[in-house]
Each structure stands twice: as C-alpha cells, then as structure tokens.
Design a protein around this motif. Structure first.
Motif, PDB file in Angstrom:
ATOM      1  N   GLN A 172      -1.622  -7.116   1.178  1.00 22.97           N
ATOM      2  CA  GLN A 172      -2.109  -6.221   2.215  1.00 22.97           C
ATOM      3  C   GLN A 172      -3.392  -6.770   2.870  1.00 22.97           C
ATOM      4  O   GLN A 172      -3.654  -6.534   4.046  1.00 22.97           O
ATOM      5  N   ALA A 173      -4.146  -7.496   2.061  1.00 24.70           N
ATOM      6  CA  ALA A 173      -5.426  -8.016   2.553  1.00 24.70           C
ATOM      7  C   ALA A 173      -5.231  -9.217   3.487  1.00 24.70           C
ATOM      8  O   ALA A 173      -6.144  -9.602   4.215  1.00 24.70           O
ATOM      9  N   LEU A 174      -4.008  -9.817   3.452  1.00 23.25           N
ATOM     10  CA  LEU A 174      -3.728 -10.954   4.337  1.00 23.25           C
ATOM     11  C   LEU A 174      -3.334 -10.414   5.719  1.00 23.25           C
ATOM     12  O   LEU A 174      -2.852  -9.294   5.832  1.00 23.25           O
TER      13      LEU A 174
ATOM     14  N   GLN B 239      -2.497 -15.619  -6.654  1.00 18.32           N
ATOM     15  CA  GLN B 239      -1.636 -16.806  -6.520  1.00 18.32           C
ATOM     16  C   GLN B 239      -0.220 -16.420  -6.099  1.00 18.32           C
ATOM     17  O   GLN B 239       0.392 -17.063  -5.253  1.00 18.32           O
ATOM     18  N   GLU B 240       0.291 -15.376  -6.730  1.00 18.55           N
ATOM     19  CA  GLU B 240       1.647 -14.923  -6.386  1.00 18.55           C
ATOM     20  C   GLU B 240       1.713 -14.484  -4.934  1.00 18.55           C
ATOM     21  O   GLU B 240       2.685 -14.755  -4.227  1.00 18.55           O
ATOM     22  N   ALA B 241       0.661 -13.768  -4.507  1.00 21.95           N
ATOM     23  CA  ALA B 241       0.626 -13.281  -3.128  1.00 21.95           C
ATOM     24  C   ALA B 241       0.648 -14.460  -2.166  1.00 21.95           C
ATOM     25  O   ALA B 241       1.398 -14.449  -1.181  1.00 21.95           O
ATOM     26  N   ALA B 242      -0.123 -15.491  -2.474  1.00 18.75           N
ATOM     27  CA  ALA B 242      -0.181 -16.670  -1.595  1.00 18.75           C
ATOM     28  C   ALA B 242       1.187 -17.349  -1.527  1.00 18.75           C
ATOM     29  O   ALA B 242       1.649 -17.746  -0.452  1.00 18.75           O
ATOM     30  N   ALA B 243       1.860 -17.462  -2.704  1.00 14.54           N
ATOM     31  CA  ALA B 243       3.178 -18.108  -2.741  1.00 14.54           C
ATOM     32  C   ALA B 243       4.212 -17.298  -1.973  1.00 14.54           C
ATOM     33  O   ALA B 243       5.011 -17.846  -1.194  1.00 14.54           O
TER      34      ALA B 243
ATOM     35  N   VAL C 130      11.979   1.582 -12.465  1.00 13.82           N
ATOM     36  CA  VAL C 130      11.703   0.899 -11.199  1.00 13.82           C
ATOM     37  C   VAL C 130      10.467   1.514 -10.542  1.00 13.82           C
ATOM     38  O   VAL C 130      10.353   2.731 -10.436  1.00 13.82           O
ATOM     39  N   THR C 131       9.549   0.658 -10.143  1.00 12.80           N
ATOM     40  CA  THR C 131       8.416   1.103  -9.315  1.00 12.80           C
ATOM     41  C   THR C 131       8.543   0.389  -7.978  1.00 12.80           C
ATOM     42  O   THR C 131       8.790  -0.826  -7.942  1.00 12.80           O
ATOM     43  N   ALA C 132       8.395   1.144  -6.881  1.00 14.13           N
ATOM     44  CA  ALA C 132       8.447   0.538  -5.550  1.00 14.13           C
ATOM     45  C   ALA C 132       7.096   0.732  -4.875  1.00 14.13           C
ATOM     46  O   ALA C 132       6.519   1.813  -4.949  1.00 14.13           O
ATOM     47  N   ILE C 133       6.570  -0.335  -4.294  1.00 13.87           N
ATOM     48  CA  ILE C 133       5.322  -0.224  -3.525  1.00 13.87           C
ATOM     49  C   ILE C 133       5.541  -0.877  -2.164  1.00 13.87           C
ATOM     50  O   ILE C 133       5.947  -2.041  -2.084  1.00 13.87           O
ATOM     51  N   PHE C 134       5.311  -0.096  -1.107  1.00 13.99           N
ATOM     52  CA  PHE C 134       5.400  -0.620   0.256  1.00 13.99           C
ATOM     53  C   PHE C 134       3.986  -0.580   0.831  1.00 13.99           C
ATOM     54  O   PHE C 134       3.316   0.449   0.761  1.00 13.99           O
ATOM     55  N   ALA C 135       3.554  -1.716   1.402  1.00 17.61           N
ATOM     56  CA  ALA C 135       2.213  -1.777   1.971  1.00 17.61           C
ATOM     57  C   ALA C 135       2.239  -2.646   3.216  1.00 17.61           C
ATOM     58  O   ALA C 135       3.168  -3.430   3.427  1.00 17.61           O
ATOM     59  N   ARG C 136       1.245  -2.496   4.027  1.00 21.46           N
ATOM     60  CA  ARG C 136       1.146  -3.362   5.221  1.00 21.46           C
ATOM     61  C   ARG C 136      -0.322  -3.625   5.535  1.00 21.46           C
ATOM     62  O   ARG C 136      -1.205  -2.884   5.142  1.00 21.46           O
ATOM     63  N   SER C 137      -0.536  -4.734   6.285  1.00 22.27           N
ATOM     64  CA  SER C 137      -1.901  -5.080   6.683  1.00 22.27           C
ATOM     65  C   SER C 137      -2.375  -4.071   7.731  1.00 22.27           C
ATOM     66  O   SER C 137      -1.579  -3.397   8.364  1.00 22.27           O
ATOM     67  N   ASP C 138      -3.681  -4.045   7.931  1.00 26.45           N
ATOM     68  CA  ASP C 138      -4.266  -3.113   8.897  1.00 26.45           C
ATOM     69  C   ASP C 138      -3.774  -3.360  10.315  1.00 26.45           C
ATOM     70  O   ASP C 138      -3.708  -2.439  11.122  1.00 26.45           O
ATOM     71  N   ASP C 139      -3.440  -4.625  10.594  1.00 24.87           N
ATOM     72  CA  ASP C 139      -3.094  -4.970  11.980  1.00 24.87           C
ATOM     73  C   ASP C 139      -1.603  -4.820  12.287  1.00 24.87           C
ATOM     74  O   ASP C 139      -1.131  -5.284  13.301  1.00 24.87           O
TER      75      ASP C 139
ATOM     76  N   GLY D 230      -1.248  -9.608   9.135  1.00 25.80           N
ATOM     77  CA  GLY D 230       0.123  -9.524   9.642  1.00 25.80           C
ATOM     78  C   GLY D 230       1.197  -9.501   8.578  1.00 25.80           C
ATOM     79  O   GLY D 230       2.195 -10.199   8.684  1.00 25.80           O
ATOM     80  N   VAL D 231       1.024  -8.698   7.538  1.00 24.85           N
ATOM     81  CA  VAL D 231       1.993  -8.677   6.437  1.00 24.85           C
ATOM     82  C   VAL D 231       2.632  -7.300   6.267  1.00 24.85           C
ATOM     83  O   VAL D 231       1.950  -6.280   6.351  1.00 24.85           O
ATOM     84  N   VAL D 232       3.947  -7.301   6.059  1.00 22.63           N
ATOM     85  CA  VAL D 232       4.634  -6.104   5.561  1.00 22.63           C
ATOM     86  C   VAL D 232       5.142  -6.474   4.165  1.00 22.63           C
ATOM     87  O   VAL D 232       5.877  -7.458   4.020  1.00 22.63           O
ATOM     88  N   ALA D 233       4.696  -5.749   3.144  1.00 19.13           N
ATOM     89  CA  ALA D 233       5.100  -6.046   1.763  1.00 19.13           C
ATOM     90  C   ALA D 233       5.986  -4.923   1.234  1.00 19.13           C
ATOM     91  O   ALA D 233       5.547  -3.775   1.158  1.00 19.13           O
TER      92      ALA D 233
END
Ligand SMILES: [Zn+2]
Length: 422
Positions: free
Chosen positions: A341-343, A287-291, A358-367, A345-348
């Motif tokens: 990441q599963a959505l 839900q958070e990801a969608a928002a 502090v924890t930092a996580i950087f992720a991106r979609s496959d595309d 065109g996303v850079v998170a």
C-alpha cells in the motif's frame, strides 16, 4: 419420632428397625422406621447413603416431627408396616462428613478465639467445605496462623464429647451461638475449647480430623469466606498437588521449587522473541512486497494516477498485485498489504490460508481510485464469507480454503472492470 441412634453413637454403621410407615417423597418410595442410624440432611451436614431393606438409600430427610425418612431407589416387594428390616450406611462417606464437620467446629473456634472472627454460616460440599466469617478481611499471615493453630489442636488429640443439657444448663455454657432449639439441647464439646449446640455426627477425638488445610479465601458481602479440606480430603489434595508439582518440575527438567523462577525467565525470553519475530516479519514483508510488485502486471486505467501514468495523456495504470499466499498468518498478510500500500499506484488483493482459515486483505495506494472495502465485501459475499473496512484497506474471511484462489480471481476481474471504466 424416630429414635436417633446416630445422636448417641456416630460410629454405629448398621441398624435393625421396624417399619412404621411406607410412603413416598418426591415420587420416591420412602421408609420410616422406629429407629435409625442414617443421618438426615440437617445443620449443614449432608445425608448418609447406604442400603436399607435390600435397596439403595439415595436421600435421608427429617420432618418437623423428627421422623427420619429413608428415600429408596426402588420399593422392596411386599413391605408392610411392622416388618423388621436391616440397613447399613456408606461408612467412608459418613466418616468423611464427620471429619469435615468436627474440623469445621475446631476451625470456627480458632478463628473466633484468636482473631475474633465468628462463623456466620457453614457449607459442607461434595468436594469442598467453607465457613463464612463475620470480619471484613483477613491477612494471609492471619490465615496461615489460624491453619497452624487448628492443626496444633488436632495434634493435642482432645476428646470430642456429645451430651444433652437443659435450657438452664445450656445458659451456663460458653456456647458459640444461641441454640436454635429449646428443651433438651445437644452439645458437642471439644474439650475445654469449644461448646456448640449441634445435631451433627462427630469424630471421638480431634486427632481423627487428621489434617485441616485452608485452600481458599474470598471477600464477599463484607465478610470472609474460607474454604478448607479435612482428613482424607486434605490428603487427596496433597497427593494431587504433589503430582502437579512433579509434572511441572518434569516439564522444566528441574525441581518444582525452581519452576517459578524458570517460568519468569522463559516469559521474558518469549517476549523478546516475539519482538524479534515481529521485526523479522517486517523485513520479510518488505522483501516480499518488492518481489510481488516487480512481478505484478501493469493494468491500464481510465483515470490517471499520480505515478502510474506512463506516456498516456488521458488514462493511467496501476500495478495489480493479486496473490494467494499459503500458510501465512493474518499478521504476516497485514504487514505485506501495508508494505504494498505504501508503494505508488498499487492495488493489492491478497488472501492467506493459515490453519485451514482464509484471511483476505484488499488494499490500495493513496493515489489509486478504487473502493477496496466495497470490493472486498462484494467478493467475499460471492463466496459465502464477509468482512469490511475503509476504501484503502479492508479485511475479511469466512470462505472455504478451496475457494481462496477463485476469490482472488473474481476480485481481480471486478477491480480491472472498475478501473477501466471512465
Ligand atoms: Zn455442627
């Protein structure tokens, strides 16, 4: 050699003696007397402490010629050979050693007679004593039987006698081990049960041992080491464990006997709760990801992405989710990053502060074409932290909580710059 009053009377607590020599041992002043009741460390039994000539006795040793050396914390003024001095031993400490030592003889006799397990070494520690037995293993039933048997011998209240014999007389006795000395040999006999050549101090009857409790069994070097408490130490152990059992019972508002079953039940419930929590966390993250996705700005990029291309012939766009989350544990942050990441065109670029860390996580979609691992390393380095990972998912930390917002802003700026370059 010093006349050993402790040899003939283990209950003698005070001595009046003539100073034979004033010397030093290990930079400590030491007195040698014509006679002494202070027991020197020997045969495994620790030395006595106490007072001598008004000073504290901190160690007692015996040399090869049988001279007992009393090491003092300070040398009394004007003390010369020939002076008469008085001393008194710390009786509670000595009596404790007597209970442990007599208890050990009885325990060794029981292990040998009932289980054929001879004692090969003995240890009397400040807290705990132990015997090492010449047997590869003992079952818990055998240990329990030995404990019962040794306590029954205690209740029989058998006399413990100490006497001297010649070599020839010693050869007639059923000694546990061959004596280490020749000539006059000191025998400690637990009436008709145990005959040992021993120089230690012992109680008068087995009843004074009070209680023997076996508290540990270890298999070492192909032998069995059994730890035990005798007398007051066994009582203190009982007091400690009773208190502990009461505390455990109180924690569960029940009798201590009920606690193990309750703890097993609670462990099962806890596992189930963890599974339920993880499932709820997954749903929350989705839900958070969608928002976050819906709120995130769309950033134009130099190269197209499969799904981010909207009416552009050359470039494309991505959804830039750069967000700082308060009081989110690392596991929650990971779940959120995986959802984003599963959505398409996303850079998170996410950072979470949890328990001041502090924890930092950087992720991106496959595309999306962006090295999230390199971006994370570069960004964290800028703020004194560190981390790493793959081009599509990376994690790190080590920056101050106050810098977390700036970290995300920095990373976002870097990412936008990179994505806009052809
Ligand atoms: Zn002994």
């Amino acid at each position: 050699m010093t006349v050993r009053l402790d040899y003939t009377n283990a209950y003698l607590t005070a001595v009046t003696g003539i100073v034979r020599q004033v010397t030093s041992v290990d930079d400590r002043p030491a007195l040698m007397l014509d006679q002494s009741c202070f027991y020197p460390t020997s045969g495994g039994q620790p030395h006595d402490t106490g007072k001598l000539a008004g000073q504290r006795v901190i160690d007692v040793r015996v040399d090869d010629d049988g001279h007992v050396l009393h090491m003092l914390d300070a040398l009394p003024a004007s003390l010369e050979p020939g002076t008469t001095v008085t001393g008194e031993i710390d009786w509670p400490r000595r009596y404790d050693h007597m209970q442990q030592h007599s208890g050990q003889h009885l325990l060794s006799a029981v292990f040998a007679d009932r289980l054929g397990a001879e004692t090969v070494s003995v240890h009397f520690g400040q807290e705990i004593s132990a015997v090492e037995l010449d047997t590869p293993r003992l079952t818990s039933e055998e240990i329990a039987q030995a404990e019962q048997a040794v306590n029954e011998r205690i209740w029989e209240n058998r006399p413990i006698r100490v006497y001297m014999v010649s070599d020839a007389e010693a050869a007639e006795l059923p000694l546990r081990r061959a004596p280490a000395v020749t000539g006059q040999i000191r025998i400690v006999e637990i009436e008709q049960l145990d005959y040992s050549a021993c120089g230690g101090t012992h109680v008068r009857r087995t009843g004074e041992i009070g209680l023997v409790k076996l508290v540990g069994v270890e298999n070492i070097r192909g032998r069995v080491r059994v730890s035990f408490f005798c007398g007051r130490r066994a009582l203190n152990d009982y007091v400690r464990k009773s208190r502990l059992a009461a505390e455990i019972g109180a924690l569960f508002s029940t009798d201590a006997e009920e606690a193990p079953a309750l703890i097993t039940r609670l462990q099962g419930e806890n596992k189930q709760l963890q599974r339920d929590l993880a499932a709820a966390g997954e749903r929350l993250a989705a839900q958070e990801a969608a928002a976050l996705y819906a709120q995130a700005p769309r950033i134009n990029t130099a190269s197209g992405t499969e799904s981010g291309t909207e009416g552009s012939t050359e470039g494309g766009s991505v959804k830039m989710v750069a967000h700082l989350l308060d009081s989110t544990p690392p596991a929650g942050l990971t779940a959120l990053a995986r959802q984003l990441q599963a959505l398409p065109g996303v850079v998170a670029l996410l950072a979470g502060v949890y328990q001041e860390k502090v924890t930092a996580i950087f992720a991106r979609s496959d595309d999306v074409t962006l090295d999230a691992g390199a971006l994370l390393r570069r960004s964290l380095q800028e703020f004194g932290g560190g981390g790493g990972g793959r081009p599509d998912f990376a994690q790190g930390g080590g920056v101050a909580a106050d810098d977390a917002a700036a970290l995300i802003a920095f990373a976002r700026e870097q990412a936008e710059k990179e994505l806009s370059q052809p």
